[in-house]
Design a protein around this motif. Structure first.
Motif, mmCIF file in Angstrom:
data_model
loop_
_atom_site.group_PDB
_atom_site.id
_atom_site.type_symbol
_atom_site.label_atom_id
_atom_site.label_comp_id
_atom_site.label_asym_id
_atom_site.label_seq_id
_atom_site.Cartn_x
_atom_site.Cartn_y
_atom_site.Cartn_z
ATOM 1 N N VAL A 101 0.854 -1.195 0.000
ATOM 2 C CA VAL A 101 0.000 0.000 0.000
ATOM 3 C C VAL A 101 0.884 1.237 0.000
ATOM 4 O O VAL A 101 1.794 1.365 0.826
ATOM 5 C CB VAL A 101 -0.925 0.004 1.237
ATOM 6 N N VAL A 102 0.620 2.167 -0.909
ATOM 7 C CA VAL A 102 1.434 3.366 -1.044
ATOM 8 C C VAL A 102 1.050 4.400 0.019
ATOM 9 O O VAL A 102 -0.134 4.652 0.255
ATOM 10 C CB VAL A 102 1.262 3.976 -2.456
ATOM 11 N N LEU A 103 2.065 4.987 0.639
ATOM 12 C CA LEU A 103 1.833 5.990 1.678
ATOM 13 C C LEU A 103 1.981 7.414 1.152
ATOM 14 O O LEU A 103 1.677 8.370 1.871
ATOM 15 C CB LEU A 103 2.810 5.777 2.842
ATOM 16 N N ASP A 104 2.465 7.564 -0.097
ATOM 17 C CA ASP A 104 2.672 8.897 -0.680
ATOM 18 C C ASP A 104 2.024 8.961 -2.060
ATOM 19 O O ASP A 104 2.001 7.973 -2.799
ATOM 20 C CB ASP A 104 4.176 9.201 -0.824
ATOM 21 N N ARG A 105 1.538 10.131 -2.422
ATOM 22 C CA ARG A 105 1.015 10.338 -3.771
ATOM 23 C C ARG A 105 2.191 10.476 -4.732
ATOM 24 O O ARG A 105 3.157 11.176 -4.447
ATOM 25 C CB ARG A 105 0.143 11.601 -3.815
ATOM 26 N N VAL A 106 2.104 9.800 -5.867
ATOM 27 C CA VAL A 106 3.211 9.791 -6.822
ATOM 28 C C VAL A 106 2.686 10.126 -8.218
ATOM 29 O O VAL A 106 1.759 9.470 -8.707
ATOM 30 C CB VAL A 106 3.913 8.417 -6.858
ATOM 31 N N GLU A 107 3.276 11.127 -8.865
ATOM 32 C CA GLU A 107 2.955 11.448 -10.249
ATOM 33 C C GLU A 107 3.622 10.430 -11.161
ATOM 34 O O GLU A 107 4.780 10.054 -10.957
ATOM 35 C CB GLU A 107 3.423 12.860 -10.605
ATOM 36 N N LEU A 108 2.903 9.979 -12.180
ATOM 37 C CA LEU A 108 3.419 8.962 -13.092
ATOM 38 C C LEU A 108 4.069 9.589 -14.313
ATOM 39 O O LEU A 108 3.567 10.577 -14.858
ATOM 40 C CB LEU A 108 2.286 8.029 -13.533
ATOM 41 N N ASP A 109 5.179 8.993 -14.731
ATOM 42 C CA ASP A 109 5.847 9.430 -15.951
ATOM 43 C C ASP A 109 4.982 9.021 -17.144
ATOM 44 O O ASP A 109 4.397 7.935 -17.160
ATOM 45 C CB ASP A 109 7.228 8.780 -16.053
ATOM 46 N N ARG A 110 4.927 9.891 -18.170
ATOM 47 C CA ARG A 110 4.053 9.641 -19.318
ATOM 48 C C ARG A 110 4.741 8.853 -20.439
ATOM 49 O O ARG A 110 4.095 8.552 -21.448
ATOM 50 C CB ARG A 110 3.534 10.977 -19.871
ATOM 51 N N GLY B 108 -2.341 -5.119 8.502
ATOM 52 C CA GLY B 108 -2.101 -6.492 8.103
ATOM 53 C C GLY B 108 -1.622 -6.568 6.670
ATOM 54 O O GLY B 108 -1.972 -7.485 5.920
ATOM 55 N N ALA B 109 -0.785 -5.591 6.272
ATOM 56 C CA ALA B 109 -0.330 -5.510 4.880
ATOM 57 C C ALA B 109 1.013 -4.798 4.826
ATOM 58 O O ALA B 109 1.402 -4.080 5.755
ATOM 59 C CB ALA B 109 -1.357 -4.760 4.031
#
Length: 647
Positions: free
Chosen positions: A567-576, A593-594
């Motif tokens: 599970v991601v704890l930070d918002r991440v911009e995706l490369d295009r 539990g993850a």
């Protein structure tokens, strides 16, 4: 038969709002003994989706036909997308399609068809209409097999132009003047195979302005590495030379029983169980390793025994000291002791012969990995064997390249001159290699000079299984690694670019050396790029060489490069443009539990080595789209484990 991929570009069809008609029509056109359609897909009008699919297919298809997106609309991006993956454009082939189509309809002038090579795969971009797609491919269908043979040829193409009928009659057969290659009479043996790299003897003005190496997907790159890295080598070593991480190469069979005698489990007294409770005279002690192990118990006596000591003949039980009391002693020695236990049974507190290990039993299977826990070494130790067959740990040399690079391992730190940088790549890679258990050889910093690089690589390959270098693999005028590998070492570059961020210029080559094959990983010079490439490709390869795949299949990448969902704890911009691998900290969240993963920081530039600090994972991010521009907090992603997770 030639493998063909047919890719339809249509946002409506990809969303289920339309029916793909050009794809089936092209498949029908290519039905027959020459072609076999092995890939079919529909994607939206997206450069990213088009390039990703073509790059993936190009490694296993000889021909890819992309239909749709070749018009004049702003949404038509196929030509621009294919231009990004072409390693060579084929304008004459595109012209042939247009000229032929213009004979049928003048509207063919409005279609921006294209043709080119993606590595050794011929790629055609044709209109999306059923009629237009079929007509354009028909114009060049007869020459496509020859085009593909030429694209896949090495060492020249003259052999492809011989008339097959005349060749059977005369070795000096007439050549077919097809116009696709210069037809001179120069001896083929004089041909200098340069590969795709820049000519070392040419000036900077003649260097390639665009990388000639196709950009292949990450999965394909790893597959090529594992297929070409070689096989584990077996060595026989004594127990004391087995290192943490080594893998047992042959089943290990116990040569003797453990224990080899009946052994006491407790500190106490050996006796005959049938005698039961009562007062007994005490015989001197039997301790572990005692030379009096062949004593025989006499009637109405007991023998004091220590834990692990042999039980004398005639005794079949041991009572604990706590279940006895002293009756009489002389000069500090016990003379008589009362046994209080009224329920002494045969076999009580005794380990029988072979209780822990039976002679002839397999104590360690081939493929068993020795860990730092110690259990494997301990088990091998009691097997009674003098030496063991294990897979040798790879011996790997490491060097940094660059006139600007200052050695940090041997030089005394001082003020850096303008333009200089401290070498962080080599120390980091050497540490990572040692953590894998490899034998790491430090070659230092090599200057940007083809002769110096060739000498360093050639010397290292004499004694090492492979070399890891950093720097000198991109498009700079002093990036010599690729041409040195091909032109000085007679190596073969398996790939020179990977569709990923960072680490795009990562290069993998195999080099013939001393009647065997060695390998070179030429990693990018940016520190993070080098480390990401190491964990993505080098580490899995070295684990294979160390025998970690024994008992598993080649496709079981999880064994070589473990990953989990987190599970991601930070918002991440995706490369295009490319999938990205950002550095993260993987931890187990007891409440959820993850697994969870947070970034090591927002500054994830490939030049910033500090982003690797505390990282134990690489977060695998997909290519972003207009519909999916980012990964949000709480979403699940694939995480590649590169260090012990936080528990």
């Amino acid at each position: 038969m030639t493998s063909v991929g047919i890719l339809t570009v249509s946002t409506k069809c990809s969303q289920g709002l339309g029916v793909d008609k050009s794809g089936p029509a092209l498949e029908a056109l290519l039905a027959g003994p020459v072609w076999t359609v092995c890939e079919r897909a529909v994607v939206s009008d997206s450069k990213q989706e088009i390039t990703a699919r073509v790059l993936e297919w190009s490694t296993r298809c000889g021909l890819i036909v992309v239909s749709g997106g070749t018009g004049l609309s702003g949404d038509d991006v196929t030509v621009e997308a294919l231009d990004m993956v072409f390693t060579k454009r084929l304008p004459a082939l595109a012209t042939a399609m247009v000229v032929g189509s213009l004979k049928i309809t003048k509207f063919a002038a409005l279609s921006q068809v294209c043709a080119g090579l993606c590595g050794r795969c011929v790629v055609l971009g044709v209109p999306g209409s059923t009629k237009g797609a079929v007509e354009n491919v028909q114009q060049v269908l007869d020459v496509l097999p020859h085009a593909m043979a030429t694209a896949g040829a090495s060492g020249g193409t003259r052999h492809l132009h011989a008339d097959e009928g005349a060749k059977a009659e005369n070795a000096m057969s007439e050549k077919v003047k097809c116009g696709c290659s210069r037809m001179d009479e120069q001896d083929d043996s004089a041909h200098d195979v340069q590969g795709l790299s820049n000519d070392l003897e040419a000036g900077v003005a003649r260097r390639a302005r665009k990388s000639p190496y196709p950009m292949i997907p990450v999965a394909v790159a790893l597959q090529q590495v594992l297929e070409n890295i070689g096989e584990p080598q077996v060595e026989r070593v004594p127990l004391g030379q087995i290192a943490n991480g080594q893998v047992v190469a042959e089943d290990v069979v116990a040569r003797e029983n453990v224990p080899a005698y009946q052994a006491s489990i407790m500190d106490g007294y050996a006796m005959a169980a049938a005698d039961g409770a009562g007062v007994f005279s005490v015989r001197r002690a039997m301790t572990a390793g005692a030379s009096n192990a062949d004593w025989e118990l006499q009637r109405e006596e007991i023998v004091r025994v220590a834990t692990g000591a042999p039980v004398p003949r005639g005794a079949d039980a041991v009572v604990m000291i706590e279940d006895t009391e002293l009756v009489e002693s002389v000069d500090g020695e016990e003379r008589e002791v009362r046994v209080l236990d009224t329920k002494v049974v045969q076999g009580q507190n005794i380990r029988p012969v072979g209780h822990d290990l039976r002679a002839g039993v397999v104590v360690a299977r081939a493929g068993t990995r020795v860990t730092a826990v110690g259990g494997e070494i301990g088990t091998l130790a009691i097997s009674g064997n003098s030496d063991f067959a294990v897979y040798a740990m790879p011996r790997i040399a490491v060097l940094s390249t660059g006139d600007e690079v200052v050695d940090t391992l041997s030089a005394t730190p001082s003020t850096l001159p303008l333009g200089a940088i401290r070498d962080s790549n080599r120390p980091a890679l050497l540490a990572a290699l040692r953590a894998l258990g490899c034998h790491a050889v430090d070659l230092g910093v090599v200057r940007d000079d083809p002769d110096a690089l060739a000498q360093a690589l050639d010397g290292a390959l004499e004694t090492c299984d492979g070399v890891i270098s950093t720097g000198g693999v991109s498009m700079g005028e002093r990036d010599w690694l690729k041409p040195v590998i091909e032109q000085r070492l007679n190596g073969r570059i398996m790939f020179g670019r990977i569709a990923m961020k960072p680490s795009k210029p990562t290069t993998f080559a195999v080099v013939p050396h001393s009647q065997s094959q060695r390998f070179v990983f030429a990693l990018p010079g940016n520190p993070v790029s080098a480390m990401v490439a190491f964990h993505m490709f080098v580490a899995p390869a070295l684990r294979k060489l160390a025998g970690h795949l024994i008992g598993a299949s080649m496709g079981d990448v999880q064994v070589l490069r473990p990953s989990v969902q987190a599970v991601v704890l930070d918002r991440v911009e995706l490369d295009r443009v490319r999938p990205e691998y950002v550095r993260g900290v993987l931890a187990w969240d007891k409440e959820r539990g993850a697994w969870t993963v947070g970034l090591t920081g927002q500054m994830q530039q490939s030049s910033r080595m500090a982003s690797m600090q505390a990282a134990n994972a690489l977060v695998a991010l997909p290519i972003g789209t207009d519909h999916n521009p980012q990964i949000g907090v709480g979403e699940t992603v694939t995480v590649i484990v590169i260090g012990p997770p936080q528990i």
